[in-house]
Design a protein around this motif. Structure first.
Motif, mmCIF file in Angstrom:
data_model
loop_
_atom_site.group_PDB
_atom_site.id
_atom_site.type_symbol
_atom_site.label_atom_id
_atom_site.label_comp_id
_atom_site.label_asym_id
_atom_site.label_seq_id
_atom_site.Cartn_x
_atom_site.Cartn_y
_atom_site.Cartn_z
ATOM 1 N N LEU A 1 15.540 -120.739 8.111
ATOM 2 C CA LEU A 1 15.493 -119.277 8.073
ATOM 3 C C LEU A 1 14.766 -118.735 6.834
ATOM 4 O O LEU A 1 13.943 -117.818 6.959
ATOM 5 N N PRO A 2 15.022 -119.263 5.613
ATOM 6 C CA PRO A 2 14.257 -118.763 4.453
ATOM 7 C C PRO A 2 12.751 -118.986 4.592
ATOM 8 O O PRO A 2 11.957 -118.146 4.150
ATOM 9 N N LYS A 3 12.361 -120.101 5.214
ATOM 10 C CA LYS A 3 10.936 -120.377 5.387
ATOM 11 C C LYS A 3 10.310 -119.519 6.485
ATOM 12 O O LYS A 3 9.078 -119.431 6.577
ATOM 13 N N LEU A 4 11.142 -118.902 7.316
ATOM 14 C CA LEU A 4 10.632 -118.050 8.392
ATOM 15 C C LEU A 4 10.498 -116.594 7.971
ATOM 16 O O LEU A 4 10.041 -115.772 8.764
ATOM 17 N N THR A 5 10.894 -116.267 6.746
ATOM 18 C CA THR A 5 10.914 -114.865 6.329
ATOM 19 C C THR A 5 9.555 -114.206 6.476
ATOM 20 O O THR A 5 9.435 -113.098 7.017
ATOM 21 N N ASN A 6 8.504 -114.875 6.013
ATOM 22 C CA ASN A 6 7.167 -114.263 6.042
ATOM 23 C C ASN A 6 6.681 -114.012 7.466
ATOM 24 O O ASN A 6 6.139 -112.935 7.765
ATOM 25 N N VAL A 7 6.873 -114.997 8.347
ATOM 26 C CA VAL A 7 6.415 -114.792 9.720
ATOM 27 C C VAL A 7 7.297 -113.778 10.445
ATOM 28 O O VAL A 7 6.827 -113.050 11.323
ATOM 29 N N LEU A 8 8.583 -113.717 10.079
ATOM 30 C CA LEU A 8 9.458 -112.720 10.696
ATOM 31 C C LEU A 8 9.072 -111.310 10.274
ATOM 32 O O LEU A 8 9.188 -110.372 11.068
ATOM 33 N N VAL A 9 8.631 -111.141 9.032
ATOM 34 C CA VAL A 9 8.141 -109.827 8.595
ATOM 35 C C VAL A 9 6.978 -109.397 9.467
ATOM 36 O O VAL A 9 6.924 -108.264 9.963
#
Length: 293
Positions: free
Chosen positions: A202-210
């Motif tokens: 989840l922390p590594k997905l933050t940028n793509v989720l933004v």
């Protein structure tokens, strides 16, 4: 040692700046010009100042459309983001299965927006549509032309089917970018699947989720073709969103001044909410990183 700057490199982006000027800035300035005038014909127009803006902000029809728009966009985000993450986690990571699943997941994104509305219009018909016929056979009086609830649920399901793959693909690319060493360390520590997701994935997905959240919010807030083809804004005005109200005002009634003012308000709302989403997500990420430190 002094660094040498080559300002001639700016000439390389000049074509792009000219393209942006002609495709965005000039039309935007034209809309701003119309928003402060009362246009009767090509030669007759009067300056109105902020009159159209005040009228649009106090228009109960547009206020209702704005509330429907926010309800639709927030519902879409609440469904598509978790669902897209879940699909990405279940997708194969390598091999021919990964390629096959990627193709299948991408297919809904390749269908034009107006065709999506036509497909679901046929799919939900009670006489020839599989969904409409099936629900009626089960005893439910499904009808998107007379029931606002049926129309709303159908539009939401249609949008989830069409655009969840975008979130899934973005999250899949983010998951594939995580180094294998992170998972090896988690296996050594005997971390649970939930711990791996919470502290690694989840922390590594933050940028793509933004990116995904902003793209989905902006598109869902500007949605036009799919609900227009499926329901035409009905029954009544229950599925008439802001874009349809604006199109009716601008092209149907030819109210140039009010529609220009409302389009600017529309643009500023999207810009403001997108900035709020971006700021909130990035602040959450910073707070989490500072807490871990």
């Amino acid at each position: 040692m002094n660094k040498v700057y080559n300002n001639r490199a700016w000439w390389l982006i000049l074509p792009m700046l000219l393209l942006v000027a002609f495709s965005a800035i000039i039309p935007l300035m034209t809309v701003v010009n119309y928003s402060v005038q009362d246009v009767f014909d090509a030669q007759t127009r009067y300056f109105t100042g902020t009159e159209w803006f005040v009228q649009m902000l106090n228009d109960p029809v547009l206020q209702s459309a704005l509330l429907r728009q926010f309800a639709f966009s927030l519902t879409i985000l609440a469904i598509e983001v978790p669902l897209g993450i879940g699909i990405a986690l279940l997708m194969p990571k390598r091999g021919w299965r990964a390629s096959a699943v990627l193709i299948l997941v991408t297919l809904p994104l390749l269908i034009p927006w107006n065709v999506v509305g036509s497909i679901w219009q046929l799919f939900t018909r009670g006489d020839i549509g599989l969904m409409g016929w099936g629900l009626r056979e089960l005893g439910y009086g499904y009808n998107i032309t007379s029931s606002p609830l049926d129309a709303w649920v159908t539009i939401i399901i249609m949008d989830v089917w069409h655009w969840t793959p975008l979130i899934a693909l973005l999250c899949y690319s983010g998951l594939r970018a995580i180094p294998e060493a992170y998972y090896q360390a988690a296996r050594i520590d005997r971390a649970s699947r939930w711990s791996v997701f919470r502290y690694i994935q989840l922390p590594k997905l933050t940028n793509v989720l933004v990116i995904g959240i902003l793209l989905r919010f902006m598109h869902s807030f500007m949605i036009y073709a799919e609900p227009f083809v499926l329901t035409g804004g009905g029954p009544g005005s229950s599925t008439t969103f802001l874009s349809q109200s604006l199109a009716i005002m601008a092209t149907g009634q030819f109210d140039v001044g009010p529609s220009a003012a409302f389009s600017l308000i529309y643009f500023l709302i999207i810009l403001l909410v997108s900035w709020v989403f971006y700021t909130a997500i990035m602040n959450m990420q910073k707070d989490k990183q500072s807490g871990e430190a």
